[in-house]
Design an enzyme around this catalytic site. Sequence first.
Site, PDB file in Angstrom:
ATOM      1  N   ASP A  91       0.838  -1.201   0.000  1.00 40.15           N
ATOM      2  CA  ASP A  91       0.000   0.000   0.000  1.00 40.15           C
ATOM      3  C   ASP A  91       0.876   1.254   0.000  1.00 40.15           C
ATOM      4  O   ASP A  91       0.662   2.174   0.793  1.00 40.15           O
ATOM      5  CB  ASP A  91      -0.925  -0.010   1.220  1.00 40.15           C
ATOM      6  N   LEU A  92       1.834   1.285  -0.906  1.00 37.99           N
ATOM      7  CA  LEU A  92       2.732   2.439  -0.991  1.00 37.99           C
ATOM      8  C   LEU A  92       1.950   3.620  -1.563  1.00 37.99           C
ATOM      9  O   LEU A  92       1.502   3.594  -2.710  1.00 37.99           O
ATOM     10  CB  LEU A  92       3.928   2.106  -1.881  1.00 37.99           C
TER      11      LEU A  92
END
Length: 248
Positions: free
Chosen positions: A178-179
């Site tokens: 979930d960058l």
Amino acid sequence: MRLATFRTGKVSILYDADSLCDACRAPQTGPPISPQAFDPDHWRREGRVVGEAPGRGASLFLDAGRGQWVLRPYRRGGLIARISSARYLWTGLERTRAFRELRLTAELFSRGLPVPRPVAAGVTRHGVTYEAALITERLPGARALAARLAGEGYHTPLLETVGATVRRFHDAGLDHVDLNARNLLVDERDRVWLIDLDRCRLRAPGPWRAANLERLQRSLAKFDADAAMAAIRRGYETPSSRGTPRSG
């Protein structure tokens, strides 16, 4: 960093004995950290909540005596949250999201990568399900990259540092699923930090690196994503001259 585990009642706790603050220790005859430390209402009753971060988990900033902590309860999103927003299927203690995230954060911290120091993970089992929360040390003066860009606009050197920092994590094998511009923090000295390692893992190099960067680009849509990503990719391709060393 010395990680240790203990259990009291239904609660299992994994903690770093070196990072606990005296103000939050249980009595000497009891466990090294109280299960109450993972209860947001406990901190509110004590008047020691000093702030709150936006988001599904409603992370709290806590006055922990000699410093500040971040308490993040694990919360579900999507349709499954209509059934239970806080409980997950029990498949073993070491497979809980909190224990896995704390161990991963501790590993990266020990390698000198810019992540907050982990304090403790608490898991409460309810038969075939569990609830969990994670405590880390708060980074003084740090703001999300998204907030920084919204307030100050495009800043090439900072974005290149972001790229160099992401590259450091990729070189270490971290696949951050979930960058995005909220999970990259920038402190007062323009050092870049990475948070929220839930469901992340260490992997051999592969297409996941490009997927991470594409996810980051999508999160920058409101900030001229193409120009921002061009600067980030420049930093990513030349990480040796930039990056963000960890202090302390």
